[in-house]
Design a protein around this motif. Sequence first.
Motif, PDB file in Angstrom:
ATOM      1  N   VAL A 172     -31.766 -31.205 -60.668  1.00 57.30           N
ATOM      2  CA  VAL A 172     -32.898 -30.468 -61.241  1.00 57.30           C
ATOM      3  C   VAL A 172     -34.105 -30.460 -60.301  1.00 57.30           C
ATOM      4  O   VAL A 172     -34.688 -31.515 -60.014  1.00 57.30           O
ATOM      5  N   ASP A 173     -34.450 -29.300 -59.784  1.00 60.66           N
ATOM      6  CA  ASP A 173     -35.755 -29.014 -59.176  1.00 60.66           C
ATOM      7  C   ASP A 173     -36.194 -29.997 -58.088  1.00 60.66           C
ATOM      8  O   ASP A 173     -37.361 -30.413 -58.054  1.00 60.66           O
ATOM      9  N   VAL A 174     -35.299 -30.363 -57.187  1.00 60.41           N
ATOM     10  CA  VAL A 174     -35.675 -31.262 -56.092  1.00 60.41           C
ATOM     11  C   VAL A 174     -36.177 -30.384 -54.949  1.00 60.41           C
ATOM     12  O   VAL A 174     -35.474 -30.087 -53.990  1.00 60.41           O
ATOM     13  N   GLN A 175     -37.430 -29.966 -55.091  1.00 54.29           N
ATOM     14  CA  GLN A 175     -38.058 -29.002 -54.196  1.00 54.29           C
ATOM     15  C   GLN A 175     -39.266 -29.625 -53.499  1.00 54.29           C
ATOM     16  O   GLN A 175     -39.858 -30.592 -53.992  1.00 54.29           O
ATOM     17  N   ILE A 225     -43.605 -21.206 -55.379  1.00 51.20           N
ATOM     18  CA  ILE A 225     -43.658 -19.742 -55.353  1.00 51.20           C
ATOM     19  C   ILE A 225     -42.436 -19.232 -54.596  1.00 51.20           C
ATOM     20  O   ILE A 225     -42.117 -19.703 -53.501  1.00 51.20           O
ATOM     21  N   ALA A 226     -41.732 -18.302 -55.203  1.00 47.36           N
ATOM     22  CA  ALA A 226     -40.456 -17.820 -54.681  1.00 47.36           C
ATOM     23  C   ALA A 226     -40.556 -17.454 -53.203  1.00 47.36           C
ATOM     24  O   ALA A 226     -41.447 -16.708 -52.793  1.00 47.36           O
ATOM     25  N   GLY A 227     -39.648 -18.016 -52.408  1.00 44.86           N
ATOM     26  CA  GLY A 227     -39.590 -17.726 -50.993  1.00 44.86           C
ATOM     27  C   GLY A 227     -40.518 -18.548 -50.128  1.00 44.86           C
ATOM     28  O   GLY A 227     -40.441 -18.467 -48.897  1.00 44.86           O
ATOM     29  N   SER A 228     -41.389 -19.351 -50.736  1.00 48.65           N
ATOM     30  CA  SER A 228     -42.335 -20.153 -49.967  1.00 48.65           C
ATOM     31  C   SER A 228     -41.688 -21.443 -49.494  1.00 48.65           C
ATOM     32  O   SER A 228     -40.643 -21.875 -49.998  1.00 48.65           O
ATOM     33  N   ALA A 266     -41.158 -23.985 -52.235  1.00 46.71           N
ATOM     34  CA  ALA A 266     -40.059 -23.757 -53.175  1.00 46.71           C
ATOM     35  C   ALA A 266     -38.707 -24.173 -52.603  1.00 46.71           C
ATOM     36  O   ALA A 266     -37.718 -24.235 -53.335  1.00 46.71           O
ATOM     37  N   ALA A 267     -38.653 -24.458 -51.305  1.00 47.38           N
ATOM     38  CA  ALA A 267     -37.389 -24.845 -50.674  1.00 47.38           C
ATOM     39  C   ALA A 267     -36.933 -26.201 -51.195  1.00 47.38           C
ATOM     40  O   ALA A 267     -37.735 -27.023 -51.658  1.00 47.38           O
ATOM     41  N   PHE A 268     -35.636 -26.432 -51.122  1.00 44.57           N
ATOM     42  CA  PHE A 268     -35.114 -27.733 -51.513  1.00 44.57           C
ATOM     43  C   PHE A 268     -35.633 -28.810 -50.563  1.00 44.57           C
ATOM     44  O   PHE A 268     -35.995 -28.543 -49.415  1.00 44.57           O
ATOM     45  N   ALA A 269     -35.670 -30.034 -51.063  1.00 45.42           N
ATOM     46  CA  ALA A 269     -36.223 -31.153 -50.302  1.00 45.42           C
ATOM     47  C   ALA A 269     -35.485 -31.339 -48.986  1.00 45.42           C
ATOM     48  O   ALA A 269     -34.264 -31.169 -48.913  1.00 45.42           O
ATOM     49  N   PRO A 270     -36.220 -31.698 -47.937  1.00 43.11           N
ATOM     50  CA  PRO A 270     -35.550 -32.013 -46.672  1.00 43.11           C
ATOM     51  C   PRO A 270     -34.530 -33.128 -46.871  1.00 43.11           C
ATOM     52  O   PRO A 270     -34.796 -34.116 -47.544  1.00 43.11           O
ATOM     53  N   GLY A 271     -33.357 -32.925 -46.304  1.00 46.76           N
ATOM     54  CA  GLY A 271     -32.323 -33.934 -46.396  1.00 46.76           C
ATOM     55  C   GLY A 271     -31.455 -33.846 -47.622  1.00 46.76           C
ATOM     56  O   GLY A 271     -30.440 -34.551 -47.715  1.00 46.76           O
ATOM     57  N   LEU A 272     -31.818 -33.000 -48.591  1.00 51.48           N
ATOM     58  CA  LEU A 272     -30.980 -32.854 -49.773  1.00 51.48           C
ATOM     59  C   LEU A 272     -29.709 -32.108 -49.395  1.00 51.48           C
ATOM     60  O   LEU A 272     -29.763 -31.022 -48.816  1.00 51.48           O
ATOM     61  N   ALA A 273     -28.567 -32.686 -49.696  1.00 47.86           N
ATOM     62  CA  ALA A 273     -27.281 -32.084 -49.333  1.00 47.86           C
ATOM     63  C   ALA A 273     -26.927 -30.986 -50.329  1.00 47.86           C
ATOM     64  O   ALA A 273     -26.754 -31.259 -51.518  1.00 47.86           O
ATOM     65  N   VAL A 274     -26.838 -29.757 -49.850  1.00 49.38           N
ATOM     66  CA  VAL A 274     -26.484 -28.619 -50.703  1.00 49.38           C
ATOM     67  C   VAL A 274     -25.138 -28.086 -50.226  1.00 49.38           C
ATOM     68  O   VAL A 274     -25.056 -27.409 -49.202  1.00 49.38           O
ATOM     69  N   ILE A 307     -24.495 -27.934 -59.361  1.00 47.51           N
ATOM     70  CA  ILE A 307     -25.453 -26.877 -59.672  1.00 47.51           C
ATOM     71  C   ILE A 307     -26.858 -27.380 -59.359  1.00 47.51           C
ATOM     72  O   ILE A 307     -27.229 -28.478 -59.767  1.00 47.51           O
ATOM     73  N   PHE A 308     -27.621 -26.585 -58.642  1.00 46.57           N
ATOM     74  CA  PHE A 308     -29.005 -26.908 -58.320  1.00 46.57           C
ATOM     75  C   PHE A 308     -29.915 -25.955 -59.084  1.00 46.57           C
ATOM     76  O   PHE A 308     -29.791 -24.737 -58.933  1.00 46.57           O
ATOM     77  N   THR A 309     -30.813 -26.488 -59.896  1.00 49.25           N
ATOM     78  CA  THR A 309     -31.829 -25.635 -60.508  1.00 49.25           C
ATOM     79  C   THR A 309     -33.080 -25.680 -59.646  1.00 49.25           C
ATOM     80  O   THR A 309     -33.315 -26.637 -58.901  1.00 49.25           O
ATOM     81  N   ARG A 310     -33.883 -24.640 -59.761  1.00 51.22           N
ATOM     82  CA  ARG A 310     -35.137 -24.592 -59.007  1.00 51.22           C
ATOM     83  C   ARG A 310     -36.150 -23.727 -59.734  1.00 51.22           C
ATOM     84  O   ARG A 310     -35.798 -22.720 -60.354  1.00 51.22           O
ATOM     85  N   ASP A 311     -37.430 -24.147 -59.681  1.00 48.15           N
ATOM     86  CA  ASP A 311     -38.509 -23.258 -60.068  1.00 48.15           C
ATOM     87  C   ASP A 311     -38.607 -22.167 -59.008  1.00 48.15           C
ATOM     88  O   ASP A 311     -38.518 -22.450 -57.802  1.00 48.15           O
ATOM     89  N   TRP A 312     -38.817 -20.943 -59.457  1.00 46.13           N
ATOM     90  CA  TRP A 312     -38.826 -19.803 -58.524  1.00 46.13           C
ATOM     91  C   TRP A 312     -39.873 -18.813 -59.033  1.00 46.13           C
ATOM     92  O   TRP A 312     -39.590 -17.720 -59.489  1.00 46.13           O
ATOM     93  N   HIS A 313     -41.139 -19.257 -58.928  1.00 48.06           N
ATOM     94  CA  HIS A 313     -42.229 -18.561 -59.599  1.00 48.06           C
ATOM     95  C   HIS A 313     -42.811 -17.411 -58.787  1.00 48.06           C
ATOM     96  O   HIS A 313     -42.925 -17.515 -57.555  1.00 48.06           O
ATOM     97  N   PRO A 314     -43.265 -16.368 -59.469  1.00 46.26           N
ATOM     98  CA  PRO A 314     -44.093 -15.361 -58.800  1.00 46.26           C
ATOM     99  C   PRO A 314     -45.499 -15.930 -58.587  1.00 46.26           C
ATOM    100  O   PRO A 314     -45.890 -16.907 -59.232  1.00 46.26           O
ATOM    101  N   PRO A 315     -46.297 -15.325 -57.695  1.00 44.49           N
ATOM    102  CA  PRO A 315     -47.629 -15.869 -57.403  1.00 44.49           C
ATOM    103  C   PRO A 315     -48.571 -15.894 -58.604  1.00 44.49           C
ATOM    104  O   PRO A 315     -49.528 -16.678 -58.621  1.00 44.49           O
TER     105      PRO A 315
END
Length: 209
Positions: free
Chosen positions: A26-29, A90-93, A96-104, A65-73
């Motif tokens: 869940v939301d590891v961004q 914010i989507a695409g920012s 909003a990217a997954f945490a560094p080092g998180l294995a996807v 499954i990875f969930t993520r917040d993906w908000h408009p501005p």
Amino acid sequence: MSASHTALQPDSATFAPQPGDALIVVDVQRDFLPGGALGVPGGDRVVPRLNRYIARFDECGLPVIFTRDWHPPDHCSFRQAGGPWPPHCIAGSAGAAFAPGLAVPAAAHIVSKAATPEADAYSGFQGTGLEALLHGLGCRRLFVGGLATDYCVRATVLDALAAGFSTVLLADAVRAVDVHPGDGKRAEQEMAAAGARPLSFERRRGARP
């Protein structure tokens, strides 16, 4: 010792992934890590712990499954729109990217939530089609970890239970915002009371938490 406290003790015997299981991260961004726009204290510490669960599920060929917040501005949860939070994920920012080092894993499913200005969503099930995806994958039991215990993890676990999935909380791979001290512990108690079983990978391994 109260029954609710007993229910919160990590169960060392339940971590045996099998067909019908899925892992939900869940939301590891970036924005939810320390130093991010809405940083969760110690949020970066869930990454190596989640990676061990991810590796096990991936090795077994089970869904991750990875969930993520993906908000408009102009999302409704932002303070400038009357919401409670600073702008985040914010989507695409970069935030909003997954945490560094998180294995996807390459085969992972990514579920975006709260992607329109007018709708907020703490739960990974809210307006995302996640329940249909899980049923389509033949999932019956869910293992859930990530950020934050008292918000999106709590909401996702409670919705999973309400949808009829057996649900395991990865107690060593969550961290709380704790806007009010103790919010995280209260959320864990609420999830346990609703039927979630807590699990700790370290306890299963016999290692120091």
